[in-house]
Write a protein that holds these residues in place. Structure first.
Motif, PDB file in Angstrom:
ATOM      1  N   PHE A   1       0.860  -1.179   0.000  1.00 55.49           N
ATOM      2  CA  PHE A   1       0.000   0.000   0.000  1.00 55.49           C
ATOM      3  C   PHE A   1       0.900   1.233   0.000  1.00 55.49           C
ATOM      4  O   PHE A   1       1.414   1.622   1.051  1.00 55.49           O
ATOM      5  N   PRO A   2       1.120   1.838  -1.171  1.00 57.79           N
ATOM      6  CA  PRO A   2       2.077   2.937  -1.294  1.00 57.79           C
ATOM      7  C   PRO A   2       1.773   4.144  -0.412  1.00 57.79           C
ATOM      8  O   PRO A   2       2.664   4.938  -0.120  1.00 57.79           O
ATOM      9  N   ALA A   3       0.511   4.316  -0.004  1.00 57.31           N
ATOM     10  CA  ALA A   3       0.144   5.453   0.836  1.00 57.31           C
ATOM     11  C   ALA A   3      -0.962   5.028   1.797  1.00 57.31           C
ATOM     12  O   ALA A   3      -1.646   4.013   1.585  1.00 57.31           O
ATOM     13  N   LYS A   4      -1.156   5.815   2.834  1.00 53.57           N
ATOM     14  CA  LYS A   4      -2.225   5.533   3.789  1.00 53.57           C
ATOM     15  C   LYS A   4      -3.574   5.461   3.089  1.00 53.57           C
ATOM     16  O   LYS A   4      -4.411   4.606   3.405  1.00 53.57           O
ATOM     17  N   ALA A   5      -3.806   6.335   2.118  1.00 52.10           N
ATOM     18  CA  ALA A   5      -5.089   6.350   1.411  1.00 52.10           C
ATOM     19  C   ALA A   5      -5.355   5.021   0.728  1.00 52.10           C
ATOM     20  O   ALA A   5      -6.503   4.567   0.665  1.00 52.10           O
ATOM     21  N   ASP A   6      -4.314   4.368   0.220  1.00 49.50           N
ATOM     22  CA  ASP A   6      -4.486   3.063  -0.423  1.00 49.50           C
ATOM     23  C   ASP A   6      -4.876   2.004   0.592  1.00 49.50           C
ATOM     24  O   ASP A   6      -5.712   1.138   0.322  1.00 49.50           O
ATOM     25  N   LEU A   7      -4.274   2.072   1.771  1.00 50.11           N
ATOM     26  CA  LEU A   7      -4.596   1.118   2.828  1.00 50.11           C
ATOM     27  C   LEU A   7      -6.031   1.318   3.312  1.00 50.11           C
ATOM     28  O   LEU A   7      -6.783   0.347   3.480  1.00 50.11           O
ATOM     29  N   VAL A   8      -6.420   2.546   3.525  1.00 53.27           N
ATOM     30  CA  VAL A   8      -7.789   2.832   3.972  1.00 53.27           C
ATOM     31  C   VAL A   8      -8.800   2.403   2.910  1.00 53.27           C
ATOM     32  O   VAL A   8      -9.844   1.823   3.227  1.00 53.27           O
TER      33      VAL A   8
ATOM     34  N   GLN B   1     -14.222   6.648  -2.022  1.00 45.20           N
ATOM     35  CA  GLN B   1     -14.386   5.251  -1.617  1.00 45.20           C
ATOM     36  C   GLN B   1     -15.429   5.111  -0.521  1.00 45.20           C
ATOM     37  O   GLN B   1     -16.190   4.151  -0.494  1.00 45.20           O
ATOM     38  N   ARG B   2     -15.455   6.089   0.400  1.00 47.16           N
ATOM     39  CA  ARG B   2     -16.460   6.051   1.460  1.00 47.16           C
ATOM     40  C   ARG B   2     -17.863   6.138   0.878  1.00 47.16           C
ATOM     41  O   ARG B   2     -18.757   5.378   1.242  1.00 47.16           O
ATOM     42  N   ARG B   3     -18.072   7.070  -0.047  1.00 47.47           N
ATOM     43  CA  ARG B   3     -19.393   7.206  -0.667  1.00 47.47           C
ATOM     44  C   ARG B   3     -19.785   5.929  -1.391  1.00 47.47           C
ATOM     45  O   ARG B   3     -20.939   5.485  -1.321  1.00 47.47           O
ATOM     46  N   ALA B   4     -18.833   5.333  -2.078  1.00 46.56           N
ATOM     47  CA  ALA B   4     -19.113   4.097  -2.811  1.00 46.56           C
ATOM     48  C   ALA B   4     -19.458   2.960  -1.861  1.00 46.56           C
ATOM     49  O   ALA B   4     -20.369   2.163  -2.132  1.00 46.56           O
ATOM     50  N   ALA B   5     -18.745   2.875  -0.744  1.00 52.24           N
ATOM     51  CA  ALA B   5     -19.011   1.821   0.229  1.00 52.24           C
ATOM     52  C   ALA B   5     -20.402   1.967   0.827  1.00 52.24           C
ATOM     53  O   ALA B   5     -21.170   0.998   0.906  1.00 52.24           O
ATOM     54  N   ARG B   6     -20.729   3.175   1.204  1.00 51.48           N
ATOM     55  CA  ARG B   6     -22.048   3.403   1.809  1.00 51.48           C
ATOM     56  C   ARG B   6     -23.164   3.149   0.795  1.00 51.48           C
ATOM     57  O   ARG B   6     -24.191   2.562   1.133  1.00 51.48           O
ATOM     58  N   ARG B   7     -22.961   3.585  -0.440  1.00 50.84           N
ATOM     59  CA  ARG B   7     -23.982   3.370  -1.466  1.00 50.84           C
ATOM     60  C   ARG B   7     -24.157   1.892  -1.769  1.00 50.84           C
ATOM     61  O   ARG B   7     -25.268   1.406  -1.998  1.00 50.84           O
TER      62      ARG B   7
ATOM     63  N   PRO C   1     -16.024  10.957   9.991  1.00 52.91           N
ATOM     64  CA  PRO C   1     -15.336  11.904   9.100  1.00 52.91           C
ATOM     65  C   PRO C   1     -14.082  11.259   8.511  1.00 52.91           C
ATOM     66  O   PRO C   1     -13.372  10.518   9.195  1.00 52.91           O
ATOM     67  N   ILE C   2     -13.844  11.545   7.256  1.00 55.54           N
ATOM     68  CA  ILE C   2     -12.762  10.859   6.547  1.00 55.54           C
ATOM     69  C   ILE C   2     -11.956  11.870   5.746  1.00 55.54           C
ATOM     70  O   ILE C   2     -12.453  12.934   5.376  1.00 55.54           O
ATOM     71  N   GLU C   3     -10.706  11.537   5.473  1.00 53.51           N
ATOM     72  CA  GLU C   3      -9.847  12.432   4.717  1.00 53.51           C
ATOM     73  C   GLU C   3     -10.300  12.506   3.259  1.00 53.51           C
ATOM     74  O   GLU C   3     -10.845  11.531   2.719  1.00 53.51           O
ATOM     75  N   PRO C   4     -10.084  13.647   2.608  1.00 54.24           N
ATOM     76  CA  PRO C   4     -10.566  13.829   1.221  1.00 54.24           C
ATOM     77  C   PRO C   4     -10.104  12.756   0.255  1.00 54.24           C
ATOM     78  O   PRO C   4     -10.840  12.408  -0.675  1.00 54.24           O
ATOM     79  N   ASP C   5      -8.900  12.212   0.459  1.00 53.62           N
ATOM     80  CA  ASP C   5      -8.378  11.204  -0.466  1.00 53.62           C
ATOM     81  C   ASP C   5      -9.231   9.952  -0.515  1.00 53.62           C
ATOM     82  O   ASP C   5      -9.184   9.195  -1.498  1.00 53.62           O
TER      83      ASP C   5
END
Length: 222
Positions: A56-63, A125-131, A117-121
């Motif tokens: 996971f090259p960045a935290k955003a990828d891991l999240v 993905q959050r919206r997609a997960a919830r949908r 609350p989640i970081e912009p990056d």
């Protein structure tokens, strides 16, 4: 000759990735997504931070990977519960019960994935997960409308509203502590009954559907 990964190497790499995600899940369950940082996740997994970065090259990828994993598991549980029910309304009640019951067993994690609350990056993905989670409810609502079990209504709005109500009533930080298993079941049944009433199910029928909806079995993911 170009290097080709053997099956054993591929399996080992996949297992290491799973270990990292399991560590991230544990951190998120305790601290929310804000706590999912490369170094603490690496420490939890018992590996070097550099190893995590290989996957996971960045935290955003891991999240993003964690969001996808948790979402996939919850959708699978909801779908399985609904499929085992004898009809569209009982399937809807079963899907809601599965989602709510499992959420109460992992409140901090599910709230982190669906509501915190989640970081912009990671907002997309959050919206997609919830949908995606709401879409399971939407499909069941549409099936019940098509068979005359529910009155005509906007199934997408209804599904989003049910998910939002569940989040706020059961697993948001302001939600009441449901305590032991009996209290959890009471809370879930009250939420599902409210949702069925809101969708237009008459009270007597709604109560029967709630009582008949099976409680989700425990599993390793929960």
């Amino acid at each position: 000759m170009p290097y080709r990964r053997t099956e054993r190497v591929i399996e080992r790499l996949a297992a290491r990735r799973d270990d990292i995600l399991a560590a991230a899940r544990t951190v998120a369950a305790a601290e929310g997504l804000a706590g999912v940082q490369i170094v603490p996740v690496a420490e939890r997994a018992g590996i070097a931070a550099g190893t995590v970065y290989r996957y996971f090259p960045a935290k955003a990828d891991l999240v993003a990977a964690l969001l996808a994993q948790v979402c996939e598991q919850e959708i699978a549980a909801m779908t399985k519960a609904a499929a085992a029910a004898p009809g569209p309304l009982s399937g809807l009640a079963a899907a809601m019960t599965a989602l709510a019951g499992r959420a109460l067993r992992q409140r901090r994690l599910v709230f982190a994935v669906l509501g915190e609350p989640i970081e912009p990056d990671n907002e997309a993905q959050r919206r997609a997960a919830r949908r995606a989670v709401a879409a399971v409810l939407e499909d069941r609502i549409r099936a019940a409308i098509a068979t005359g079990r529910l009155p005509e209504q906007d199934a997408r709005i209804a599904a989003d509203a049910i998910l939002g109500a569940l989040m706020e009533a059961l697993i948001a930080p302001s939600a009441a502590d449901t305590g032991d298993l009996a209290h959890q079941k009471d809370a879930v049944q009250a939420m599902v009954l409210l949702a069925l009433r809101a969708l237009g199910v008459v009270d007597a029928r709604a109560r029967g559907l709630v009582v008949q909806a099976p409680w989700p079995a425990g599993d390793a993911a929960a």
